[in-house]
Motif scaffolding. Structure first.
Motif: not given
Length: 674
Positions: A364-375
């Motif tokens: 779950h954490a890795q999936n969350a980090l994929k949203k880096h610099k999302d708005i």
């Protein structure tokens, strides 16, 4: 945990490097595994077994060849470590008949074979070790339990223990050994446990180390991996942050015992990837400053164990928990919904734009980090994997009084900055400077000159500036002023990512304006310049004529950025309003640089009446010297290279003497240009 093994497996390793008490300290690979099975019921020992191991780099030291009688040719046709470990485990299970329920434990001469050799190498090569290698008996400790009067533990080895048996009643000693119960094995932690630490907790000074040179993206799990084989205390890996809240490449690590701390010290300059890590002793107070906390809210947030923490930075000040949950859903659900979100706020309750979020698993954490610099809203959000210690540091930083208060309006006469560069350079942004990033912490100016090679001749006089961190240690950054933008560009192109002391150094061309901001506490990154923390954004301006920080003068940051005209009278700062420099220092110029560059603008003429009419430098926080004369010499040595008129020397001594007598927290030095 009490155990009752059926067999002991005497286990021994040989590396291609040092042996004895230095085994494993040089990071050399395993080349030989030796073991012998002892049946504790019948007191009989089996045959001695040997497995040769093929290292990645076949190069045996003289000591290894002498001790093991191995040759490099003998290692070319054998199996690598992973296959050798698997074969060893299979042969052990067959020999002790593990299928029938028999149990066995390894027994080694000291801690090094397991903790300093096998586990570190297996970790670096991503080898999954069998369970039997996570618990073992230390023969030296077992001997000490049975014969407590036979010398110190650190002095014991196989020869000493054998001599103790032979020189006394052999039958008695052998009887004691065979009747000894091996019940309490040593344990090797298979994973690092996160946790919290209170500032009121007592931490033993002999269990803490400071690691320096960590990659910026490293986490507490990476630190645990570097020290694999040694038991780190729960929550005992704390990454340090700089004044801007970013990781500075240092960490404080707390171990379960002094013995493990001493073993960690032997990993000084071992490698994490391509970088070598420096390891030094630290204190429990150092650890509590970084990892300790007092907030009940933080303690409750971090009380959920086995959670992965992600830091959010750049949140809109109006962001709510519901918006954060919606930002991550549905692919990466937050633990306990809104209870798994911790917003960071100033003491008056205003949001800082930071938050920490808990996730139940690494996926779950890795999936969350994929949203880096999302708005989120109208802002992009930066996401980073975080640690419990980082949560404590960030909350401590914002919940306490500002570390760098805004300076009051200047009362002291401020000297106009020296013109080391053309006044237009700071305005036009001419990239006539070079930034070095990733320098070894022990790098000297001479190392930099050798590194730059032919471009050393293009360095301006007094043009080498090395940056220290808040602890006063080298930060790994330096700035070089070059004679032209063309030479700065060529130096950056030619020297970028060349090595200095086993580290590659990044080299970039930059402007004097950018250099000046970084030297005074700002940051320089891909997103642009960030002002020093002691300045509010409206005052972040660059007037004509702004120059780099001079070498013996330490001014408050806002004075250099917004110089004021000389005041007609002379006064001093009140001692109750201390000023702080955040992230700045200046190193002397390279050997051979002219020391007679004009410090003051052309045409400045000091008054002949008094030293106090000359330009002044204020040294905040200078400790009074116990010996007055030595204190004066130290002060004069600090302004070496800036000409102090001899006719004012007597007045200078009298002036500083009076200040030592009446002003204990500051020293004023008069520097007069002849």
């Amino acid at each position: 945990m009490t155990v009752n093994p059926d067999y002991l497996v005497l286990f021994f390793t040989t590396t291609s490097g040092a042996s004895g008490d230095q085994l494993g300290s040089d990071e050399k690979e395993i080349v030989q595994l030796v073991w012998q099975v002892v049946d504790l019921a019948t007191k009989k020992a089996g045959q001695v077994n040997e497995l040769l191991v093929k290292p990645d780099h076949i190069e045996l030291s003289e000591e290894c060849q002498e001790v093991s009688e191995l040759t490099e040719e003998a290692l070319t046709e054998v199996e690598p470590l992973e296959e050798a470990i698997e074969q060893l485990n299979q042969r052990l299970c067959a020999e002790v008949d593990a299928g029938a329920g028999n149990t066995f434990y390894l027994c080694t001469d000291g801690q090094l074979h397991i903790r300093q050799v096998l586990h570190p190498e297996a970790s670096s090569k991503n080898i999954l070790l069998p369970e039997c290698f996570f618990s073992f008996f230390d023969l030296r400790k077992e001997f000490k339990k049975k014969f407590p009067s036979e010398g110190e533990l650190k002095d014991l080895n196989l020869q000493v223990m054998a001599d103790c048996i032979l020189k006394r009643h052999v039958e008695y000693y052998l009887l004691c050994i065979f009747c000894h119960q091996f019940s309490f094995p040593e344990k090797v932690n298979d994973k690092f446990e996160t946790g919290t630490c209170s500032k009121m907790e007592r931490v033993d000074d002999n269990t803490v180390i400071r690691a320096r040179g960590l990659p910026w993206q490293s986490s507490d799990q990476d630190i645990a991996r570097f020290f694999r084989g040694l038991n780190i205390a729960k929550g005992g890996a704390a990454l340090c942050l700089n004044a801007q809240g970013r990781r500075n490449g240092e960490a404080l690590v707390r171990f379960e015992s002094e013995e493990h701390r001493d073993l960690a010290m032997q990993r000084h300059k071992h490698h994490m990837g391509t970088r070598y890590i420096e390891v030094y002793k630290a204190t429990g107070e150092d650890f509590l400053k970084i990892a300790g906390g007092t907030s009940n809210e933080v303690a409750k947030f971090l009380s959920r164990e086995n959670q992965v923490i992600v830091r959010m930075r750049g949140l809109p000040f109006t962001a709510t928990a519901e918006q954060v949950l919606q930002f991550f859903s549905p692919a990466c659900p937050v633990t306990d919904d809104s209870e798994g979100i911790l917003f960071v706020r100033f003491p008056d309750g205003r949001p800082t734009g930071d938050a920490f979020v808990l996730f139940s698993c690494e996926e779950h954490a890795q999936n969350a980090l994929k949203k880096h610099k999302d708005i989120l809203g109208k802002r992009y959000i930066e996401l980073f994997k975080s640690t419990a210690a980082e949560v404590q540091q960030v909350l401590n930083r914002y919940s306490s009084a500002p570390l760098i208060p805004v300076a009051p309006s200047p009362i002291l006469s401020v000297v106009p900055p020296p013109t080391f560069m053309p006044p237009t350079a700071a305005v036009t942004g001419v990239r006539d400077c070079v930034r070095l990033r990733g320098l070894p912490y022990d790098a000297t100016i001479q190392d930099i000159l050798v590194f730059l090679g032919e471009y050393t001749a293009d360095i301006k006089p007094h043009g080498v500036h090395m940056v220290l961190n808040l602890q006063g240690r080298p930060s790994g950054d330096a700035f070089i002023q070059m004679r032209s933008a063309d030479r700065a560009f060529l130096a950056a192109q030619h020297c970028h990512k060349h090595s200095m002391k086993e580290r590659y150094v990044e080299v970039f061309a930059c402007s004097a304006q950018e250099m000046n901001i970084v030297l005074m506490g700002g940051t320089l990154n891909r997103s642009g310049l960030s002002p020093p923390p002691c300045l509010s954004p409206p005052s972040y301006t660059f007037p004509h004529g702004t120059a780099v920080l001079p070498s013996a003068a330490i001014y408050p940051s806002q004075f250099l950025l917004s110089p004021r005209p000389l005041a007609p009278t002379t006064a001093f700062y009140p001692a109750s309003n201390p000023l702080y420099m955040n992230y700045t220092t200046y190193y002397p110029s390279p050997p051979g640089s002219p020391p007679n560059i004009s410090y003051f603008p052309t045409g400045h003429t000091p008054s002949a009446g008094s030293v106090l009419s000359a330009p002044l430098i204020r040294m905040q926080g200078h400790a009074p010297s116990h010996a007055f004369n030595s204190g004066i010499k130290e002060i004069l040595s600090m302004v070496h290279g800036y000409q102090v008129s001899l006719k004012y020397t007597h007045d200078l001594y009298k002036c500083v003497q009076n200040i030592f007598c009446y002003i204990k927290t500051a020293v004023i030095i008069a520097i007069v240009c002849t």
